[in-house]
Every structure is written in C-alpha cells, then in structure tokens.
Design a protein around this motif. Structure first.
Motif, PDB file in Angstrom:
ATOM      1  N   LEU A  66      -7.511 -16.969  23.144  1.00 44.72           N
ATOM      2  CA  LEU A  66      -6.718 -18.086  23.642  1.00 44.72           C
ATOM      3  C   LEU A  66      -6.596 -19.171  22.584  1.00 44.72           C
ATOM      4  O   LEU A  66      -5.508 -19.739  22.385  1.00 44.72           O
ATOM      5  CB  LEU A  66      -7.361 -18.665  24.909  1.00 44.72           C
ATOM      6  N   ARG A  67      -7.691 -19.444  21.880  1.00 45.84           N
ATOM      7  CA  ARG A  67      -7.652 -20.452  20.814  1.00 45.84           C
ATOM      8  C   ARG A  67      -6.665 -20.025  19.717  1.00 45.84           C
ATOM      9  O   ARG A  67      -5.922 -20.845  19.191  1.00 45.84           O
ATOM     10  CB  ARG A  67      -9.047 -20.642  20.219  1.00 45.84           C
ATOM     11  N   GLU A  68      -6.672 -18.743  19.364  1.00 43.54           N
ATOM     12  CA  GLU A  68      -5.745 -18.288  18.335  1.00 43.54           C
ATOM     13  C   GLU A  68      -4.295 -18.436  18.797  1.00 43.54           C
ATOM     14  O   GLU A  68      -3.409 -18.788  18.002  1.00 43.54           O
ATOM     15  CB  GLU A  68      -6.017 -16.837  17.945  1.00 43.54           C
ATOM     16  N   SER A  69      -4.048 -18.170  20.064  1.00 40.25           N
ATOM     17  CA  SER A  69      -2.686 -18.340  20.579  1.00 40.25           C
ATOM     18  C   SER A  69      -2.259 -19.801  20.496  1.00 40.25           C
ATOM     19  O   SER A  69      -1.080 -20.098  20.229  1.00 40.25           O
ATOM     20  CB  SER A  69      -2.587 -17.832  22.021  1.00 40.25           C
ATOM     21  N   LYS A  70      -3.215 -20.716  20.684  1.00 39.10           N
ATOM     22  CA  LYS A  70      -2.912 -22.137  20.541  1.00 39.10           C
ATOM     23  C   LYS A  70      -2.622 -22.478  19.081  1.00 39.10           C
ATOM     24  O   LYS A  70      -1.783 -23.341  18.788  1.00 39.10           O
ATOM     25  CB  LYS A  70      -4.072 -22.982  21.068  1.00 39.10           C
ATOM     26  N   LEU A  71      -3.335 -21.816  18.162  1.00 43.77           N
ATOM     27  CA  LEU A  71      -3.070 -22.018  16.741  1.00 43.77           C
ATOM     28  C   LEU A  71      -1.649 -21.590  16.398  1.00 43.77           C
ATOM     29  O   LEU A  71      -0.916 -22.319  15.713  1.00 43.77           O
ATOM     30  CB  LEU A  71      -4.073 -21.220  15.904  1.00 43.77           C
ATOM     31  N   GLU A  73       0.872 -21.364  18.347  1.00 41.46           N
ATOM     32  CA  GLU A  73       1.789 -22.325  18.970  1.00 41.46           C
ATOM     33  C   GLU A  73       1.903 -23.592  18.118  1.00 41.46           C
ATOM     34  O   GLU A  73       3.004 -24.131  17.919  1.00 41.46           O
ATOM     35  CB  GLU A  73       1.291 -22.667  20.373  1.00 41.46           C
ATOM     36  N   LEU A  74       0.765 -24.063  17.611  1.00 37.72           N
ATOM     37  CA  LEU A  74       0.767 -25.248  16.750  1.00 37.72           C
ATOM     38  C   LEU A  74       1.543 -24.980  15.463  1.00 37.72           C
ATOM     39  O   LEU A  74       2.383 -25.795  15.039  1.00 37.72           O
ATOM     40  CB  LEU A  74      -0.672 -25.648  16.408  1.00 37.72           C
ATOM     41  N   LYS A  77       5.245 -24.913  15.779  1.00 34.66           N
ATOM     42  CA  LYS A  77       5.815 -26.247  15.946  1.00 34.66           C
ATOM     43  C   LYS A  77       6.156 -26.883  14.596  1.00 34.66           C
ATOM     44  O   LYS A  77       7.150 -27.621  14.471  1.00 34.66           O
ATOM     45  CB  LYS A  77       4.837 -27.128  16.718  1.00 34.66           C
ATOM     46  N   HIS A 263      -5.617 -31.366  11.627  1.00 31.93           N
ATOM     47  CA  HIS A 263      -6.318 -30.408  12.484  1.00 31.93           C
ATOM     48  C   HIS A 263      -7.402 -29.667  11.706  1.00 31.93           C
ATOM     49  O   HIS A 263      -7.398 -29.642  10.474  1.00 31.93           O
ATOM     50  CB  HIS A 263      -5.328 -29.389  13.060  1.00 31.93           C
ATOM     51  N   TYR A 267     -11.484 -25.011  14.826  1.00 36.35           N
ATOM     52  CA  TYR A 267     -11.320 -25.151  16.277  1.00 36.35           C
ATOM     53  C   TYR A 267     -10.623 -23.924  16.850  1.00 36.35           C
ATOM     54  O   TYR A 267     -10.901 -23.508  17.975  1.00 36.35           O
ATOM     55  CB  TYR A 267     -10.500 -26.397  16.597  1.00 36.35           C
ATOM     56  N   TYR A 268      -9.749 -23.311  16.063  1.00 32.11           N
ATOM     57  CA  TYR A 268      -8.903 -22.231  16.560  1.00 32.11           C
ATOM     58  C   TYR A 268      -9.433 -20.839  16.235  1.00 32.11           C
ATOM     59  O   TYR A 268      -9.174 -19.887  16.963  1.00 32.11           O
ATOM     60  CB  TYR A 268      -7.498 -22.369  15.967  1.00 32.11           C
TER      61      TYR A 268
END
Length: 406
Positions: A66-71, A73-74, A77, A263, A267-268
C-alpha cells in the motif's frame, strides 16, 4: 551527577539494541526501576528504545504494498513528460542517495536531478563513489561547494563551542535540496530515510514529509551557526550576510509559494541500509572502503568525508555513543547481527580515536593538538566520564547482563 547536555543523569541501555538513553533528541518518558524519577530518554517501561519499537512496526504493522502504491501516486503527480527534471535527490553518491536516485529513475521512471553539498574534505573513495554515481549510475548532478573560507570558520566555531564539527555541514546538507529545487522549478524533493527511524521524535516516522519546523521564519541574523548568531559572526569577521545564504533555511511559506514539497523515500519503501548498499554496488558502481572506518567495524557507511569520523568521535565524548554504537544498533534492529555481537563490537571499536585524518582535521579548523585535547576534555560530562590513573574512562558501558549495568 551533573549532565552537561540535558541528557538523563541515570544511564541505561536498550534491552534490544545497544543504544543508550544518552542519545540526543529522544522524547519519551521512562521510569527507572530503582527510582521514581522520570527520565526523558526515548525508552518505554520495558527498556526498549523508540527506534527498536519502530523497527517492529516496520516489520509487522505496515502494509508496504500500500505504501508503494502511495509512492507511485505521488510520483505520478509530479512526473514530467517533457524532458525536464521532476525530482531532486540530495546526496553524496553514498549507498543511500545512490539507491534513492537510481530506483526512482530506473524502476519508477522519474527524471532526477541529484544535488550534492560538498564534503569538507573528500576521501579518495568518497570522490570515486561520487563520480561513479553519475558515470555508472547514470545521473545528472549539481555539486554545490560552499564558500570554503566561511565553511572552515563555521566548522571551527562548531567544534570549539559545541564540540559538533558537523553542524554547519548538516544545516547545508539538509536545505540544499529544497533550495536548488526552488531555483530550478522542481516541485518534489526526495531524501532517503527519515532520521526519526533511529530515535528522533517517533511520530515523525508516520509523516512522509520533512518536519516543517526546520523551515523557520524569523530574522536570519539571529540564526546560530557554531553556537554564535550570524549577526555576531559578521561583527567579528570579514563575512557579510550574503555569504551565509546557503545556510539560511527557506521558510515554509517560501517553499509553499514555490510549490516545493520534501518527502522521505523510507516512508514508502521498507528501508534497510545493508540492502541499499548491495543495490548501490550492483547498479551505481558504489564501492566500500578497503579498510574499516576508525571507530567502527563498517567499511561502507559515511566514507566520503575526512571530517565525518570526528563528528562521531565527538558524539562519543558528549554522549558516550560512538560510531560502532550507531552501526550496531541499526544492524541489530534489521536482524543482521545479534545484541551479543553488537555489545562486543561497541566495546571493541567505539572508543577508537580517528588518527588517520587527525592532521587534516587540525589543519582544516586551524587548531593544534593541545587545543583539540583541551576542547574535548572540557566537553566530557561528569555523569558519563571519570579519570582513572590519569586516563578518561566511561562510567558505564553496554553489556550483555542487563541494560542498567556499568
């Protein structure tokens, strides 16, 4: 007995790793079993440090997919498809920054601009790894070298006043990424791991961005470097405010206006320094040193600057925590060595003096050996040190018995 640096007067060691409660910037209260006096030290009631507790969180409670998917996504962007840089990666070309920049470029398709705040004095292996970062790792780089005359002066002040010769370097290293990102119109800055992972405010581990408190408002003349305000340094020297530009952090308001965000990749992605090392060797031409670093058993961590080892030597003097303690603690948390092995390594190497570059260090900050010894001895806290047969000895050392033993 008095503690000079606001650290707990009662000394104890983490039951899981080898760090002590003398590590600065710890925040959690812990009650010693033989006293009802609470000590601010970053340990819980079971004698486990914040960093070890967070290592368990990393291993068991974080959904890294999930953290990697947020990465992703970031990155999507901020991703640019016009050939321009879309992320700044600050670093020296060491294992951590080499890993960060390479994986962002070759796995996640970003176009990083790497930026470097130059070391005080490059080591041979440090310069080789820095050039390999571009020549083998395949990165564009901006090497920023601050005013050498001022930087030497600030390093000297930091050593004499704070016994912290790395303070000006740390300030510059931390702000060079956001400053150059704003200058080049790049909105995303990505550092490697958050230092909170090793025992700073544990709440910072759950925030992917750099603490905005670092980007302060206020009069830059009141900012202190080497324990002295910029205003007072200017009064007693030939330097002007303009000379201090690279050391003055941008304000949070300025970064927001420039749309710059900072960032942490750690964290990711699950951060492991040893795995970063293996990755950097394979992909960026990173090489370990041919000999271990004085003060520890490691050959590949923070090896680019001749002054670096004096930073760790001064932490040993002020807090009883040397380089081997830091290295062994994180390797215990990552399951690379046992606590028993860590205790042995700390007691064997932590007190080792970095003689190899001693002459270079003295010349760099323009003091003699006698002044060095005087400054170091004046910085020894009475609750940590005692003289035995005219030799300085730590009152307490980590052991395998329990975390309160001397």
């Amino acid at each position: 007995m008095e503690s000079l640096y606001g650290t707990p007067e009662i000394i104890c060691f983490c039951k899981n790793c080898v760090i002590s409660n003398q590590r600065p910037r710890s925040t959690i209260e812990f009650k010693h079993t033989s006293s009802d006096k609470k000590q601010t030290m970053g340990f819980d009631e079971n004698g486990i440090c914040d960093a070890c507790k967070y290592s368990q969180v990393k291993a068991n409670l974080i959904d890294w997919k999930l953290r990697e998917s947020k990465l992703i996504e970031l990155l999507d962007k901020y991703r640019k498809n016009n050939g321009q840089y879309d992320v700044v990666v600050p670093g020296s070309g060491g294992k951590d920054s080499a890993f960060t920049s390479h994986i962002l470029k070759y796995k996640y398709g970003m176009n990083p601009l790497t930026v470097t705040w130059a070391p005080h004095l490059y080591t041979d292996i440090g310069w080789k790894n820095f050039t390999n970062w571009s020549h083998i790792g395949g990165h564009d780089n901006l090497l920023f070298t601050p005013n050498g005359k001022l930087h030497r002066h600030l390093t000297r002040l930091a050593f004499l006043n704070l016994l912290h010769p790395f303070q000006p370097f740390i300030v510059g290293q931390r702000i060079i990424g956001p400053l150059l990102a704003a200058k080049h119109g790049i909105s995303l800055v990505m550092y490697g791991e958050n230092q909170a992972e090793y025992g700073n405010d544990p709440n910072e581990n759950f925030d992917p961005t750099m603490d905005q408190k670092f980007f302060t408002e206020g009069n830059p003349l009141e900012m202190k470097l080497g324990g002295i305000s910029i205003k007072d340094i200017i009064k007693s020297s030939e330097f002007t405010l303009q000379d201090f530009s690279p050391y003055i952090p941008p304000s949070a308001e300025f970064l927001e206006k420039q749309k710059v965000v900072v960032h942490y990749l750690g964290y990711y992605l699950e951060w492991d320094p040893q795995e970063c090392y293996y990755y950097a060797v394979e992909n960026t031409g990173f090489e370990a040193n041919t000999e271990r670093t004085p003060g520890t058993y490691s050959k590949y961590s923070s090896i680019d600057d001749k002054i670096d080892m004096f930073h760790y030597y001064t932490t040993y003097i002020k807090f009883g925590i040397g380089r081997a303690t830091y290295d062994a603690s994180q390797e215990i948390r990552n399951g690379k060595i046992t606590r028993e092995e860590g205790v042995h390594l700390v007691n064997k190497y932590d007190a080792e003096f970095p003689e190899k570059y001693f002459k270079d260090f003295l010349e760099y900050i323009d003091i003699d050996r006698e002044k060095f010894i005087e400054t170091v001895d004046n910085a020894r806290s009475p609750h940590l040190w005692e003289k035995v047969n005219n030799e300085w000895k730590l009152r307490y050392k980590v052991s395998n018995k329990n975390h309160f033993d001397s």
